[in-house]
Write a protein that holds these residues in place. Sequence first.
Motif, PDB file in Angstrom:
ATOM      1  N   ILE A  83      -8.410  16.595   3.449  1.00  0.00           N
ATOM      2  CA  ILE A  83      -9.316  17.440   4.236  1.00  0.00           C
ATOM      3  C   ILE A  83      -8.515  18.381   5.136  1.00  0.00           C
ATOM      4  CG2 ILE A  83     -11.059  17.405   6.067  1.00  0.00           C
ATOM      5  CD1 ILE A  83     -12.031  14.728   4.824  1.00  0.00           C
ATOM      6  N   ALA A  84      -7.442  17.842   5.732  1.00  0.00           N
ATOM      7  CA  ALA A  84      -6.594  18.662   6.604  1.00  0.00           C
ATOM      8  C   ALA A  84      -5.946  19.810   5.837  1.00  0.00           C
ATOM      9  CB  ALA A  84      -5.522  17.790   7.258  1.00  0.00           C
ATOM     10  N   GLU A  85      -5.659  19.576   4.550  1.00  0.00           N
ATOM     11  CA  GLU A  85      -5.061  20.623   3.710  1.00  0.00           C
ATOM     12  C   GLU A  85      -6.103  21.638   3.254  1.00  0.00           C
ATOM     13  OE1 GLU A  85      -1.949  21.212   2.771  1.00  0.00           O
ATOM     14  OE2 GLU A  85      -1.056  19.520   3.834  1.00  0.00           O
ATOM     15  N   GLY A  86      -7.380  21.317   3.483  1.00  0.00           N
ATOM     16  CA  GLY A  86      -8.444  22.232   3.095  1.00  0.00           C
ATOM     17  C   GLY A  86      -8.837  22.140   1.639  1.00  0.00           C
ATOM     18  N   TRP A  87      -8.451  21.056   0.963  1.00  0.00           N
ATOM     19  CA  TRP A  87      -8.754  20.924  -0.460  1.00  0.00           C
ATOM     20  C   TRP A  87     -10.213  20.570  -0.705  1.00  0.00           C
ATOM     21  CZ3 TRP A  87      -3.972  17.930  -2.835  1.00  0.00           C
ATOM     22  CH2 TRP A  87      -2.844  18.754  -2.724  1.00  0.00           C
ATOM     23  N   ILE A  88     -10.791  19.771   0.166  1.00  0.00           N
ATOM     24  CA  ILE A  88     -12.212  19.458   0.047  1.00  0.00           C
ATOM     25  C   ILE A  88     -12.974  20.479   0.883  1.00  0.00           C
ATOM     26  CG2 ILE A  88     -14.017  17.789   0.648  1.00  0.00           C
ATOM     27  CD1 ILE A  88     -12.125  15.575  -0.085  1.00  0.00           C
ATOM     28  N   ALA A 135       0.835  -1.210   0.000  1.00  0.00           N
ATOM     29  CA  ALA A 135       0.000   0.000   0.000  1.00  0.00           C
ATOM     30  C   ALA A 135       0.867   1.256   0.000  1.00  0.00           C
ATOM     31  CB  ALA A 135      -0.930  -0.008   1.204  1.00  0.00           C
ATOM     32  N   LYS A 136       2.009   1.179   0.672  1.00  0.00           N
ATOM     33  CA  LYS A 136       2.903   2.336   0.747  1.00  0.00           C
ATOM     34  C   LYS A 136       3.576   2.636  -0.589  1.00  0.00           C
ATOM     35  CE  LYS A 136       3.958   1.744   5.665  1.00  0.00           C
ATOM     36  NZ  LYS A 136       5.011   1.429   6.671  1.00  0.00           N
ATOM     37  N   THR A 137       3.580   1.644  -1.500  1.00  0.00           N
ATOM     38  CA  THR A 137       4.242   1.852  -2.792  1.00  0.00           C
ATOM     39  C   THR A 137       3.321   2.513  -3.819  1.00  0.00           C
ATOM     40  OG1 THR A 137       3.595  -0.296  -3.744  1.00  0.00           O
ATOM     41  CG2 THR A 137       5.584  -0.244  -2.373  1.00  0.00           C
ATOM     42  N   ALA A 138       2.020   2.597  -3.513  1.00  0.00           N
ATOM     43  CA  ALA A 138       1.071   3.188  -4.463  1.00  0.00           C
ATOM     44  C   ALA A 138       1.352   4.683  -4.603  1.00  0.00           C
ATOM     45  CB  ALA A 138      -0.360   2.956  -3.993  1.00  0.00           C
ATOM     46  N   ARG A 139       1.637   5.113  -5.814  1.00  0.00           N
ATOM     47  CA  ARG A 139       1.984   6.518  -6.053  1.00  0.00           C
ATOM     48  C   ARG A 139       0.730   7.383  -6.035  1.00  0.00           C
ATOM     49  NH1 ARG A 139       2.903  10.010 -10.465  1.00  0.00           N
ATOM     50  NH2 ARG A 139       2.273   8.417 -11.973  1.00  0.00           N
ATOM     51  N   LEU A 140       0.788   8.468  -5.280  1.00  0.00           N
ATOM     52  CA  LEU A 140      -0.347   9.381  -5.207  1.00  0.00           C
ATOM     53  C   LEU A 140      -0.478  10.174  -6.503  1.00  0.00           C
ATOM     54  CD1 LEU A 140       0.090  10.746  -1.572  1.00  0.00           C
ATOM     55  CD2 LEU A 140      -1.472   8.957  -2.354  1.00  0.00           C
ATOM     56  N   LEU A 168     -19.418  21.297 -15.668  1.00  0.00           N
ATOM     57  CA  LEU A 168     -18.147  20.918 -15.063  1.00  0.00           C
ATOM     58  C   LEU A 168     -18.260  20.957 -13.542  1.00  0.00           C
ATOM     59  CD1 LEU A 168     -15.427  22.729 -17.202  1.00  0.00           C
ATOM     60  CD2 LEU A 168     -15.832  20.272 -17.049  1.00  0.00           C
ATOM     61  N   PRO A 169     -17.485  20.117 -12.850  1.00  0.00           N
ATOM     62  CA  PRO A 169     -17.493  20.165 -11.384  1.00  0.00           C
ATOM     63  C   PRO A 169     -16.707  21.363 -10.876  1.00  0.00           C
ATOM     64  CG  PRO A 169     -15.850  18.601 -12.132  1.00  0.00           C
ATOM     65  CD  PRO A 169     -16.572  19.086 -13.366  1.00  0.00           C
ATOM     66  N   ASP A 170     -16.871  21.652  -9.595  1.00  0.00           N
ATOM     67  CA  ASP A 170     -16.087  22.721  -8.971  1.00  0.00           C
ATOM     68  C   ASP A 170     -14.632  22.307  -8.801  1.00  0.00           C
ATOM     69  OD1 ASP A 170     -18.118  24.939  -7.920  1.00  0.00           O
ATOM     70  OD2 ASP A 170     -19.063  22.982  -7.727  1.00  0.00           O
ATOM     71  N   GLY A 171     -14.397  21.006  -8.800  1.00  0.00           N
ATOM     72  CA  GLY A 171     -13.033  20.520  -8.674  1.00  0.00           C
ATOM     73  C   GLY A 171     -12.991  19.004  -8.785  1.00  0.00           C
ATOM     74  N   LEU A 172     -11.779  18.483  -8.859  1.00  0.00           N
ATOM     75  CA  LEU A 172     -11.552  17.042  -8.988  1.00  0.00           C
ATOM     76  C   LEU A 172     -10.431  16.628  -8.049  1.00  0.00           C
ATOM     77  CD1 LEU A 172     -11.544  14.202 -10.432  1.00  0.00           C
ATOM     78  CD2 LEU A 172      -9.980  15.232 -12.110  1.00  0.00           C
ATOM     79  N   ILE A 173     -10.707  15.633  -7.224  1.00  0.00           N
ATOM     80  CA  ILE A 173      -9.678  15.038  -6.369  1.00  0.00           C
ATOM     81  C   ILE A 173      -9.518  13.573  -6.765  1.00  0.00           C
ATOM     82  CG2 ILE A 173      -9.048  14.348  -4.026  1.00  0.00           C
ATOM     83  CD1 ILE A 173      -8.829  17.306  -4.370  1.00  0.00           C
ATOM     84  N   SER A 174      -8.320  13.199  -7.166  1.00  0.00           N
ATOM     85  CA  SER A 174      -7.993  11.795  -7.432  1.00  0.00           C
ATOM     86  C   SER A 174      -6.925  11.383  -6.428  1.00  0.00           C
ATOM     87  CB  SER A 174      -7.478  11.611  -8.862  1.00  0.00           C
ATOM     88  OG  SER A 174      -8.478  11.961  -9.803  1.00  0.00           O
ATOM     89  N   ILE A 175      -7.052  10.184  -5.888  1.00  0.00           N
ATOM     90  CA  ILE A 175      -6.161   9.788  -4.795  1.00  0.00           C
ATOM     91  C   ILE A 175      -4.847   9.210  -5.304  1.00  0.00           C
ATOM     92  CG2 ILE A 175      -5.953   8.352  -2.726  1.00  0.00           C
ATOM     93  CD1 ILE A 175      -9.039   8.475  -2.529  1.00  0.00           C
ATOM     94  N   ASN A 212      -8.261  12.005   4.545  1.00  0.00           N
ATOM     95  CA  ASN A 212      -8.107  12.774   5.785  1.00  0.00           C
ATOM     96  C   ASN A 212      -6.998  13.811   5.642  1.00  0.00           C
ATOM     97  OD1 ASN A 212     -10.069  12.030   7.741  1.00  0.00           O
ATOM     98  ND2 ASN A 212      -9.081  10.039   7.973  1.00  0.00           N
ATOM     99  N   LYS A 213      -5.946  13.459   4.912  1.00  0.00           N
ATOM    100  CA  LYS A 213      -4.852  14.404   4.661  1.00  0.00           C
ATOM    101  C   LYS A 213      -5.329  15.530   3.745  1.00  0.00           C
ATOM    102  CE  LYS A 213      -1.576  10.527   4.851  1.00  0.00           C
ATOM    103  NZ  LYS A 213      -0.607   9.718   4.062  1.00  0.00           N
TER     104      LYS A 213
END
Length: 238
Positions: free
Chosen positions: A104-109, A27-32, A59-66, A101-102
């Motif tokens: 959200i902490a950055e305020g992106w969502i 799981a740690k090897t998965a590139r963000l 169009l959406p207000d934004g896009l978050i891909s993990i 959670n990270k």
Amino acid sequence: MSILDILFPKKCVGCGRAEANICPKCAKTARLAFPQVCPACERASIGGVTHKRCVKSGLPDGLISIWAYERLIRNVVKKLKYRFVYEIAEELGILASNELNKVIAEGWIPKNDKIVMVPVPLHWTRENWRGFNHSREVAKIIGEQLGWRVVDLLTRVKKTRSQVGLGEKDRQKNMEGVFSLSLPLCQGFAGQASLRCGNDWTIILFDDVWTTGSTMKEAIKVLKQAGFKEIWCLTLAR
């Protein structure tokens, strides 16, 4: 350990160890997926926000891909979708929630107590054949972890051919008129007879992979017509 775990032991998609479908080490090897991009022009955008110059209807207000859609994550998604390994949804959902959670902490969502997660639906024939909607199952886990409400606001009313191998224009044409609003669900969810009552809700439209965005953009049209103003897209991978 259940009898199924004994008869059919889990093996990590990445390394093959009999531990989990996605072991902690792999799981740690998965590139963000970094940087996040504007869903219109797909150029870098802080927090995945749609650039002001790109804003237009549909169009959406934004896009978050993990994650980046490669290696481990690509194989995990395919195993969930095409090999029907249902329990991967829970593992993916928990891993995705940890990363979100990270975010959200950055305020992106956007922070909104009225966040509703809407999984992209499958056509009923495909869902019956598969036995579940993979996007809904992952969304349910994310919703539980983050305290987001998960609601099936959309219905897939048109059966389409697979998007795999299609170019962007063919994908858009293939998805035209595919979705409609789940009318009773939306009325009950909004709490009013009129569908144009979703202005104070933030919709997070969820699917597994963002390729050209044609599927999610078609879904957004329906949600916008229903009166929902703030709509974000969230995908496991891009």
